[in-house]
Design an enzyme around this catalytic site. Structure first.
Site, PDB file in Angstrom:
ATOM      1  N   ARG A 126       3.962  -0.392  -4.796  1.00 29.04           N
ATOM      2  CA  ARG A 126       3.717  -0.890  -3.436  1.00 29.04           C
ATOM      3  C   ARG A 126       2.420  -1.706  -3.338  1.00 29.04           C
ATOM      4  NH1 ARG A 126       6.927   2.189   0.181  1.00 29.04           N
ATOM      5  NH2 ARG A 126       5.664   1.446   1.893  1.00 29.04           N
ATOM      6  N   ASN A 162      -1.766   2.547   5.568  1.00 28.63           N
ATOM      7  CA  ASN A 162      -0.883   1.451   5.200  1.00 28.63           C
ATOM      8  C   ASN A 162      -0.532   0.718   6.489  1.00 28.63           C
ATOM      9  OD1 ASN A 162       1.067  -0.259   4.168  1.00 28.63           O
ATOM     10  ND2 ASN A 162       2.668   1.299   4.200  1.00 28.63           N
ATOM     11  N   GLY A 163      -0.913  -0.545   6.577  1.00 26.21           N
ATOM     12  CA  GLY A 163      -0.636  -1.315   7.793  1.00 26.21           C
ATOM     13  C   GLY A 163      -1.807  -2.222   8.083  1.00 26.21           C
ATOM     14  N   GLU A 220      16.657 -19.122  -6.121  1.00 19.71           N
ATOM     15  CA  GLU A 220      16.376 -17.781  -6.642  1.00 19.71           C
ATOM     16  C   GLU A 220      15.718 -17.883  -8.026  1.00 19.71           C
ATOM     17  OE1 GLU A 220      15.949 -14.968  -5.645  1.00 19.71           O
ATOM     18  OE2 GLU A 220      16.189 -13.659  -7.364  1.00 19.71           O
ATOM     19  N   HIS A 245      15.275 -38.852  -2.854  1.00 22.62           N
ATOM     20  CA  HIS A 245      14.630 -39.131  -1.565  1.00 22.62           C
ATOM     21  C   HIS A 245      13.134 -38.808  -1.588  1.00 22.62           C
ATOM     22  CE1 HIS A 245      18.433 -40.161   0.208  1.00 22.62           C
ATOM     23  NE2 HIS A 245      18.953 -39.039  -0.269  1.00 22.62           N
ATOM     24  N   LYS A 279      12.054 -16.461  -9.011  1.00 24.29           N
ATOM     25  CA  LYS A 279      11.894 -15.465 -10.087  1.00 24.29           C
ATOM     26  C   LYS A 279      10.868 -15.945 -11.097  1.00 24.29           C
ATOM     27  CE  LYS A 279      13.350 -12.856  -8.994  1.00 24.29           C
ATOM     28  NZ  LYS A 279      13.998 -12.112  -7.967  1.00 24.29           N
ATOM     29  N   GLU A 291       7.103 -16.129  -9.592  1.00 31.72           N
ATOM     30  CA  GLU A 291       6.410 -14.866  -9.329  1.00 31.72           C
ATOM     31  C   GLU A 291       6.061 -14.104 -10.607  1.00 31.72           C
ATOM     32  OE1 GLU A 291       8.486 -11.793  -7.078  1.00 31.72           O
ATOM     33  OE2 GLU A 291      10.399 -12.390  -7.942  1.00 31.72           O
ATOM     34  N   CYS A 347       0.849  -1.177   0.000  1.00 28.33           N
ATOM     35  CA  CYS A 347       0.000   0.000   0.000  1.00 28.33           C
ATOM     36  C   CYS A 347       0.891   1.236   0.000  1.00 28.33           C
ATOM     37  CB  CYS A 347      -0.932   0.088   1.190  1.00 28.33           C
ATOM     38  SG  CYS A 347      -2.049  -1.291   1.315  1.00 28.33           S
ATOM     39  N   LYS A 377       5.771  -4.504  -4.307  1.00 29.57           N
ATOM     40  CA  LYS A 377       7.227  -4.369  -4.211  1.00 29.57           C
ATOM     41  C   LYS A 377       7.686  -4.278  -2.761  1.00 29.57           C
ATOM     42  CE  LYS A 377      11.329  -3.687  -6.041  1.00 29.57           C
ATOM     43  NZ  LYS A 377      11.977  -4.914  -6.519  1.00 29.57           N
ATOM     44  N   TRP A 428      -2.680  -2.921  -1.617  1.00 30.21           N
ATOM     45  CA  TRP A 428      -2.373  -4.343  -1.702  1.00 30.21           C
ATOM     46  C   TRP A 428      -3.229  -4.980  -0.608  1.00 30.21           C
ATOM     47  CZ3 TRP A 428      -0.473  -8.198   1.525  1.00 30.21           C
ATOM     48  CH2 TRP A 428      -0.074  -9.380   0.885  1.00 30.21           C
TER      49      TRP A 428
HETATM   50  O1  M6R Z   1      12.544  -5.127   0.022  1.00 31.95           O
HETATM   51  P1  M6R Z   1      13.033  -6.469   0.456  1.00 31.95           P
HETATM   52  O2  M6R Z   1      14.337  -6.843  -0.147  1.00 31.95           O
HETATM   53  O3  M6R Z   1      13.070  -6.624   1.956  1.00 31.95           O
HETATM   54  O4  M6R Z   1      11.958  -7.497  -0.086  1.00 31.95           O
HETATM   55  C1  M6R Z   1      12.051  -8.855   0.216  1.00 31.95           C
HETATM   56  C2  M6R Z   1      11.157  -9.683  -0.672  1.00 31.95           C
HETATM   57  O5  M6R Z   1       9.828  -9.308  -0.513  1.00 31.95           O
HETATM   58  C3  M6R Z   1      11.547  -9.556  -2.156  1.00 31.95           C
HETATM   59  O6  M6R Z   1      12.875  -9.904  -2.373  1.00 31.95           O
HETATM   60  C4  M6R Z   1      10.642 -10.460  -3.008  1.00 31.95           C
HETATM   61  O7  M6R Z   1      10.895 -11.795  -2.733  1.00 31.95           O
HETATM   62  C5  M6R Z   1      10.829 -10.143  -4.506  1.00 31.95           C
HETATM   63  N1  M6R Z   1       9.558  -9.983  -5.135  1.00 31.95           N
HETATM   64  C6  M6R Z   1      11.540 -11.214  -5.245  1.00 31.95           C
HETATM   65  O8  M6R Z   1      11.729 -10.889  -6.583  1.00 31.95           O
END
Ligand code: M6R
Length: 607
Positions: free
Chosen positions: A27, A100-101, A480, A503, A484, A487, A2, A602, A74
């Site tokens: 956000r 926001n919260g 990672e 396993h 990627k 998402e 948000c 984000k 969000w």
């Molecule tokens: O702002 P931050 O690095 O603390 O965010 C952490 C995660 O939310 C962030 O890395 C998220 O996993 C990304 N969308 C990955 O691409």
């Protein structure tokens, strides 16, 4: 998570907050809304979806106002919809709030207010806030907010306006980010710098509990008991590089391509002629020498960076490091004391889970070091020491250049700790920095191979599941890659240590299942090759990411991605690049919103 923005002053508030809101859309983007006082009346407009839907739905050109608040959401409580979008207005229609919260005790408060005759339209926790303020209102909005704050439990960044006090904007910060910006002709409140920087660089980073009472030409800040407090005005040195995609179709592609430059900068600032310098305010050599335990904590991609950091510190400084997901850290038994160092990694510096873990580490007396990309973010004020990624603004929700520059910061932290502990000498450091300096050009080489990544994307885009495998550092890179791709493409992906497949997980392999294997670590390549053969024998399509010239891996793969050679410890910097591009082209070929994938945001400012 948000974004909120507000303005009061002599200019047209409606225009200023709508423009500011667009900068905050990263956000959260499931709905947006605005309230303004126009023609003497409080008016509120909301729409499901992105800000553009709101702008297209209403003609704001006639909504001239001197005070306005806006929000991009969000969803936490209640589905994304117009009724659940912010601002929320008190049931008497007089007080409007952006938030926001999270309000943790909203159900209990809602029952009490309903008994008093208040009514609610949405499924949100936020709608409780304007009504609690209204319940405490007796002609002074500031006093009502101070009282309301005492009964609300949770995390808040709030912007509040009232039709009864047309020249007033009240804001509150408690465990969610909020800043006050001082403009030549008014004031703004905002979740972060990006929405205000085109107007001013004079900012006040509010502290938890701060309540700001803003008029057109003055402001006062109070603590949660209503005592006036002084807060320093910071003049930030920040340029808005985020405005354009600079010819790229998406921010994600632009940011992937910005990595060589960002990495070059992140390296060059940290050494002079291959000798580590003191440009960063990190702990002293003596303090580092005394450290007995090291923990690293973060979320998502930043956690993967932390895991590479763990590996680097263990290899170079010969000290065990525990990596812990931030949302778990806070609730586990962490055996920390003043001889412990906890490193927190966060691109945004606002991730609620990471900030909560940081608070816990400090409570237990540990030394804390933050690695972040965002100047002035909450983490920079909460941690004992801070180092920056120097990646420049990262707009795409999928993190790329923040990750690789976090790795650079962590390699340098590892070298500093190793040096302080007497585990490496100047020649070792020179060797690593020389190899690091080659990385930008090596990434450029990988970026040229985009036709191969496009083809891979076309091959995998219709799969139900895609698996990633690897051992040691390669397993971290595999995780990672899986994150990627999932998402951005919404395809189910999962990463396994190659040795674990037999396993249980190998039961998931069917003819044609894509498996992306990372095989860069010389000491275990042979083992990974055997695991690839096991996969191929069961019909998997094995796409291997490996060092150039590794013919044995080639023979044990159905498709090969070669990366230039570097030190084993540095391969995560290179092996992740094909993964980023495969994710980009897969998302693109599926017609997804590449920069703003569904359900995500984000900056994740709720726990
Ligand atoms: O702002 P931050 O690095 O603390 O965010 C952490 C995660 O939310 C962030 O890395 C998220 O996993 C990304 N969308 C990955 O691409």
């Amino acid at each position: 998570m948000c974004g909120i923005v507000g303005y009061i002053g002599n200019k047209n508030a409606t225009e200023i907050v709508l423009n500011g809101l667009k900068k905050l859309e990263y956000r959260g983007y499931d709905s947006a809304g605005i309230s303004m006082i126009t023609g003497g009346k409080l008016e509120t407009y909301k729409k499901k979806g992105k800000i553009v839907n709101l702008e297209n739905a209403y003609d704001f050109s006639s909504k001239i106002s001197n005070v306005a608040i806006a929000h991009t959401r969000w969803a936490t409580h209640g589905e994304p919809s117009e009724v659940n979008a912010h601002p929320h207005v008190s049931s008497d229609g007089k007080i409007s709030v952006v938030h926001n919260g999270i309000v943790e005790n909203y159900l209990e408060l809602r029952n009490k207010l309903q008994e008093k005759g208040f009514t609610f339209k949405s499924q949100t926790d936020t709608e409780i806030i304007p009504n609690v303020i209204s319940d405490n209102y007796d002609g002074d909005l500031l006093k009502a907010v101070i009282k309301a704050h005492k009964v609300l439990r949770g995390s808040f960044a709030l912007g509040i306006i009232s039709s009864d006090e047309k020249d007033r904007l009240v804001a509150l910060r408690d465990s969610s980010p909020l800043l006050l910006a001082i403009l030549e002709d008014g004031y703004m409140i905002a979740s972060d710098i990006t929405s205000v920087i085109e107007h001013t660089n004079k900012l006040i980073f509010l502290k938890d509990g701060d309540i700001v009472d803003i008029k057109k030409d003055s402001y006062k800040i109070y603590d949660s008991d209503g005592n006036e407090v002084d807060r320093e005005v910071t003049e930030v040195d920040y340029t808005d590089e985020s405005a354009s995609k600079e010819g790229y179709d998406h921010f994600l592609l632009k940011e992937i391509h910005e990595q060589p430059k960002a990495i070059e900068k992140a390296i060059s600032l940290r050494h002079n002629d291959y000798v580590l310098n003191d440009n960063e305010d990190i702990f002293t050599k003596e303090e580092l020498k005394d450290i007995e335990k090291i923990y690293i904590s973060a979320c998502g991609t930043a956690f993967h960076a932390g895991e590479v950091g763990k590996y680097a510190i263990e290899s170079l400084a010969k000290i065990p490091v525990i990596s812990e997901i931030a949302s778990e850290f806070r609730y586990k038994n962490m055996f920390l004391d003043e001889k412990s160092l906890v490193i927190f990694v966060s691109q945004s510096g606002e991730t609620a889970d990471t900030l909560a873990a940081l608070k816990e580490a400090k409570r237990l007396g540990a030394k804390t070091l933050a690695i972040t990309n965002v100047l002035g973010s909450t983490i920079t004020r909460d941690a004992d020491k801070v180092i920056y990624c120097y990646a420049g603004p990262e707009i795409s929700v999928a993190s790329t250049k923040a990750y690789t520059t976090q790795l650079i910061a962590l390699y340098f932290v590892a070298m500093r700790i190793a040096k302080a502990k007497g585990q490496i000498d100047d020649a070792d450091i020179k060797n690593i920095i020389e190899a690091l300096e080659k990385i930008p050009a090596q990434i450029d080489e990988i970026l040229k191979d985009k036709e191969n990544f496009k083809e891979i994307a076309m091959e995998i885009k219709d799969s139900n599941s895609i698996f990633y495998t690897g051992r040691l550092l390669d397993f971290i890179t595999a995780k990672e890659g899986a994150l990627k791709l999932k998402e951005t493409s919404y395809i189910h992906t999962e990463a396994f240590p190659s040795g674990e497949l037999k396993h249980g997980s190998i039961a998931l392999i069917e003819p044609g299942t894509p498996v992306i294997t990372v095989a860069t670590q010389s000491k275990i390549t042979e083992k990974t090759i055997s695991n690839n053969q096991e996969l191929i024998a069961r019909g998997a399509k094995v796409i291997s990411i490996t060092n150039r010239g590794n013919d044995f891996v080639k023979d044990a793969s159905t498709n090969l991605v070669e990366i230039p050679k570097t030190l084993d410890i540095l391969t995560p910097l290179l092996a992740v690049i094909p993964e980023q591009l495969i994710a980009y082209y897969t998302s693109l070929s599926l017609g997804n919103d590449v920069d703003k994938p569904r359900n995500l945001a984000k900056s994740v400012t709720v726990e």
